[in-house]
Design an enzyme around this catalytic site. Structure first.
Site, PDB file in Angstrom:
ATOM      1  N   CYS A  31      11.117  52.574  35.528  1.00  0.00           N
ATOM      2  CA  CYS A  31       9.890  52.970  35.076  1.00  0.00           C
ATOM      3  C   CYS A  31       9.746  54.464  34.925  1.00  0.00           C
ATOM      4  O   CYS A  31      10.557  55.171  35.306  1.00  0.00           O
ATOM      5  CB  CYS A  31       8.842  52.370  36.062  1.00  0.00           C
ATOM      6  SG  CYS A  31       9.175  52.846  37.613  1.00  0.00           S
ATOM      7  N   SER A  44      12.647  53.361  39.792  1.00  0.00           N
ATOM      8  CA  SER A  44      12.053  54.705  39.294  1.00  0.00           C
ATOM      9  C   SER A  44      12.966  55.660  38.485  1.00  0.00           C
ATOM     10  O   SER A  44      14.130  55.655  38.760  1.00  0.00           O
ATOM     11  CB  SER A  44      11.251  55.352  40.449  1.00  0.00           C
ATOM     12  OG  SER A  44      12.324  56.095  41.181  1.00  0.00           O
ATOM     13  N   ASP A  45      12.359  56.308  37.416  1.00  0.00           N
ATOM     14  CA  ASP A  45      12.923  57.346  37.143  1.00  0.00           C
ATOM     15  C   ASP A  45      13.134  58.446  38.090  1.00  0.00           C
ATOM     16  O   ASP A  45      12.402  58.443  39.167  1.00  0.00           O
ATOM     17  CB  ASP A  45      12.153  58.083  35.960  1.00  0.00           C
ATOM     18  CG  ASP A  45      13.033  58.978  34.907  1.00  0.00           C
ATOM     19  OD1 ASP A  45      13.996  59.257  35.456  1.00  0.00           O
ATOM     20  OD2 ASP A  45      12.541  59.032  33.870  1.00  0.00           O
ATOM     21  N   CYS A  46      14.233  59.192  38.229  1.00  0.00           N
ATOM     22  CA  CYS A  46      14.509  60.034  39.217  1.00  0.00           C
ATOM     23  C   CYS A  46      13.555  60.986  39.906  1.00  0.00           C
ATOM     24  O   CYS A  46      13.030  61.863  38.834  1.00  0.00           O
ATOM     25  CB  CYS A  46      16.007  60.802  38.929  1.00  0.00           C
ATOM     26  SG  CYS A  46      17.151  59.496  38.851  1.00  0.00           S
ATOM     27  N   GLY A  59      10.655  60.404  40.475  1.00  0.00           N
ATOM     28  CA  GLY A  59       9.362  59.641  39.924  1.00  0.00           C
ATOM     29  C   GLY A  59       8.316  59.666  41.013  1.00  0.00           C
ATOM     30  O   GLY A  59       7.035  59.909  40.835  1.00  0.00           O
TER      31      GLY A  59
END
Length: 805
Positions: free
Chosen positions: A287, A320-322, A324
């Site tokens: 995401c 999650s995107d890093c 995030g």
């Protein structure tokens, strides 16, 4: 925030990741966290559940049901999670999972990247003296320009082979967070180079094929229980969803709220992700940072649990995107949540794994204070461990255990990098058939990218096996003089112009290499214009003016550039767009220029004129024109203005003609009493049919569109042609697309020969429109099926008629 400052931040972030990777190299081998008397021996095993390994660790493997191969993956994952304390569970919920020593479970780094080769961006991969590099293929935007599904799947297979080999050697994980399947709404986006362009169908096709190439174990592609299907490596489709802005003027991805209509979400932004999950059986979805209509993507239970998990039936995990979650709390201040509130909401929404540290910081508190149940954490961890079982982390996969150093930078892999780049190269202009050149001619190479190396590999690249620059490749074929003209892409002054002009004045042919680099378009760096950087355009004009022979322009970039001045300049005979062509870029360009390969690539994005950026802000999410604001449409589907070059454009050294034979020219559908006719808005001068459309959800959708295309090479040179198939909706429907890609196929045709290609596609998917409320409809009336573009095409009308009482 200025471009230079944003680039500095980008460099610092890369250095931070690199430093992190170096500092943890010794812990990257599978068993390195088990130190002591048997540590050196234990780390020789490449999977967890090896009886000898447990013996070396002083543990009896029979005591651990999660190592019992007679049990299902679900049972084994459940057993493993049930043995952990709450704190141990929390420590496995982030990308640097700590492992559990008493269970014989080692640490694991989930974050590896494989966008167009094994990347060293992320702590899951590192290179050293033993493995100094891996094959670096062209940036995705150029591989996409080949419009060749077989090539895309082959790239995935080779990349996963190198990744699996690096895992066996202790220098990579088994979970690769690639590909990037965001549709490019606006080509100012700095990450356009990482994507497959602006067309949702093409992006979906690339995603499905690349994922299949990465993941599929031969012979197991169609097993009944997809939760137990073995995987060569795990792939991840990212960034979900409506993410295509990083840093434009004062707009930043960490705080951007993408205001998106349900129509655009369904038709464009989530369409490739649905195909990636349903058709590609991808094992992970990431995401994105941004909010979507006020809700952070990683906190939206409807988008995660509701759509990805329940509606599309994901067999894998959501990450999650890093960092995030840090963005949600610190940048977006969503609902003024504390860390404990935010992690509880994301876990409940369906986020199984955090790339970051907020889960380890606050999830224990969230559970103990009742903000989220431990059951949700158990569910997430079971998703993670079922995936690691499928990918062989616990048991190994015998077919891949022999992979090693010989399978990294192998000769056939390097040749594939060369082939992928030349398949994607797009010929934009070729006056008087100046190309291809004859070997041995006296050639002058000028421009900031004439001796390009690192520039050629673009974003999210690793360390290549060996760079082959244009200068090196051309020097092996022709008598070459080199003059830079500009020291780098910024081309900030004209200091070296005179040297370049002098060299061009006496050359039989002058080739000018220009374009962008990662200081101009990349993650964290969006573009503000579509112009060549600095003084590059002036360099081109001055060199072309004094050149005694033909001038060829070669453009390296990750997206479109307004080069209309060169297109219209009679002194410039030919133009090639070569994207960021990867480590073999020099060879690939030379192969095309000297006719060893006949170019057949097509542009995967529209090349707008420079003033397009003045017509609408990048932050406007609508793809359709916004008449009240004077905004034009976006992408070939909705923009009807003039362009430098349109989507799908590309020339060849030969010519092709088409003839099309449909199997049927009408689709008659009998409606039952439960199927309702839907209203569709038509222009005032167009009469609506008696039954304008029917909801796709109310139909069986088993009708097909079938036709044959005979492609004749009417020129003197063998070549490949991309047969691009479009559907055009019935005329007069308000607010729908102009046309849309519904299929394509690349076919090789020898000079003078004819090849016949058969197409068969689902009518509902190919002819659908999405109305303003987000419903997918099949409109009645006369649709058009077209193969090719405006200059060379064949088409027929296909009528859809509803019969009802």
């Amino acid at each position: 925030m200025g471009k230079s400052f944003r680039f500095l931040l980008f460099c610092l972030s890369i250095l931070s990741v690199a430093s992190w990777a170096v500092s943890t190299q010794q812990s990257r081998l599978l068993m390195d966290d088990f130190v002591g008397e048997y540590g050196d021996l234990a780390k020789n095993y490449t999977h967890v559940c090896h009886e000898s390994r447990y013996a070396l660790l002083g543990l009896d493997i029979k005591n651990f049901a999660f190592c019992d191969k007679s049990l299902s993956y679900e049972e084994r994952a459940k057993d493993l999670v049930s043995r952990m304390t709450l704190q141990e569970k929390v420590m496995q919920s982030v990308h640097t999972a700590s492992g559990v020593r008493r269970l014989g479970l080692p640490e694991y780094s989930w974050w590896s990247e494989a966008l167009h080769g094994i990347s060293n961006l992320g702590p899951g991969v590192f290179f050293d003296e033993a493995i100094p590099g891996a094959t670096s293929f062209p940036a995705v935007i150029l591989s996409t320009a080949a419009f060749n599904q077989t090539l895309w799947k082959t790239l995935g297979r080779v990349v996963s082979t190198e990744g699996r080999a690096m895992y066996n050697l202790g220098r990579a994980g088994l979970t690769f967070w690639s590909p990037n399947i965001n549709v490019v709404r606006d080509t100012r986006w700095g990450r356009t180079q990482e994507t497959s362009g602006e067309d949702p169908f093409t992006v979906g096709e690339f995603g499905v094929n690349y994922v299949r190439g990465l993941q599929d174990v031969e012979g197991t592609e169609n097993v009944t229980d997809l939760n137990s299907r073995p995987l060569k490596v795990s792939s991840c489709c990212k960034h979900y969803a409506a993410y295509d802005i990083d840093a434009w003027l004062d707009v930043d991805r960490h705080t951007f709220d993408a205001r998106v209509s349900e129509q655009d979400m369904k038709e464009t932004f989530v369409s490739p992700f649905e195909r990636c999950v349903r058709e590609g059986d991808v094992s992970s979805v990431m995401c994105s940072f941004n909010q979507i209509n006020g809700i952070p993507a990683c906190s939206d239970s409807r988008l995660l649990k509701g759509v990805i998990r329940d509606e599309w039936d994901l067999h894998g995990y959501i990450v999650s995107d890093c960092y995030g979650l840090e963005v949600i709390v610190d940048n977006q201040n969503y609902l003024n949540d504390s860390k404990a509130d935010a992690v509880a909401k994301t876990l409940q929404a369906g986020l199984d794994l955090e790339c970051g540290h907020y889960y380890t910081d606050a999830l224990n508190e969230s559970v103990l204070t009742g903000k989220v149940s431990q059951y949700e954490l158990d569910r997430a961890l079971k998703n993670l461990y079922v995936l690691l079982l499928r990918v062989g982390y616990f048991d190994g996969i015998p077919a891949y255990e022999s992979l090693g150093l010989k399978d990294i930078c192998a000769a056939d892999h390097i040749e594939l990098a060369r082939e992928a780049a030349r398949q994607g190269i797009v010929l934009l202009k070729n006056d008087n058939e100046v190309l291809p050149l004859k070997p041995g001619e006296k050639i002058t190479l000028v421009g900031p990218h004439a001796n390009a190396t690192q520039v050629m590999i673009g974003n999210y690249a690793g360390l290549p096996c060996k760079y082959v620059s244009p200068l090196e490749a051309f020097s092996a074929i022709a008598n070459v003089t080199y003059a830079t003209g500009c020291l780098d892409a910024s081309c900030s002054n004209d200091t070296y112009f005179s040297e370049a002009k002098k060299a061009a004045k006496y050359a039989a042919v002058t080739i000018i290499f220009v374009g962008t680099d990662l200081s101009i378009e990349a993650e964290f760096i969006d573009r503000e214009d579509f112009l060549l950087p600095g003084n590059q355009a002036e360099l081109i004009k001055q060199v072309a003016e004094v050149s005694s022979g033909p001038v060829i322009l070669v453009v390296l970039s990750g997206s479109n550039i307004d080069i209309a001045f060169a297109k219209n300049n009679p002194k410039i005979s030919a133009i090639l767009w070569v994207g960021f062509p990867g480590e073999q870029g020099g060879h690939s360009i030379a192969d095309v220029v000297f006719g060893k390969y006949n170019p057949g690539g097509r542009l995967p994005v529209t090349w707008y004129e420079a003033d397009y950026v003045d017509m609408l802000p990048m932050s406007s999410m609508s793809l359709r024109p916004v008449d009240e604001l004077g905004y034009p449409g976006r992408t070939y589907k909705f923009f009807n203005g003039s362009t430098v070059y349109p989507f799908g454009y590309g020339m060849s050294y030969t010519n092709f003609s088409y003839s099309l034979t449909p199997s049927k020219i009408s689709i008659d559908i009998d409606l039952n009493k439960f199927q309702k006719c839907r209203t569709v808005a038509y222009t005032e001068d167009q009469m609506a049919p008696s039954c304008p459309a029917v909801l796709l959800d109310d139909m069986s959708c088993d009708d097909t569109i079938e036709f044959e295309v005979a492609v004749t090479n009417v020129g003197r040179v063998d070549g490949s042609e991309v047969l691009m198939v479009y559907s055009l909706p019935p005329s007069g429907i308000v607010g729908t697309h102009i046309k849309q890609v519904i299929g394509f196929q690349k076919v090789f045709v020898a000079a003078g020969d004819t090849e016949t290609v058969k197409f068969s596609m689902n009518a509902c998917k190919s002819l659908r429109i999405v109305d303003s409320t987000g419903y997918s409809l099949l409109p009645s009336g006369s649709h058009t099926i077209r193969v090719g573009d405006d200059s060379n095409s064949a088409s027929y009308s296909l009528r859809v008629k509803y019969n009802y009482n």
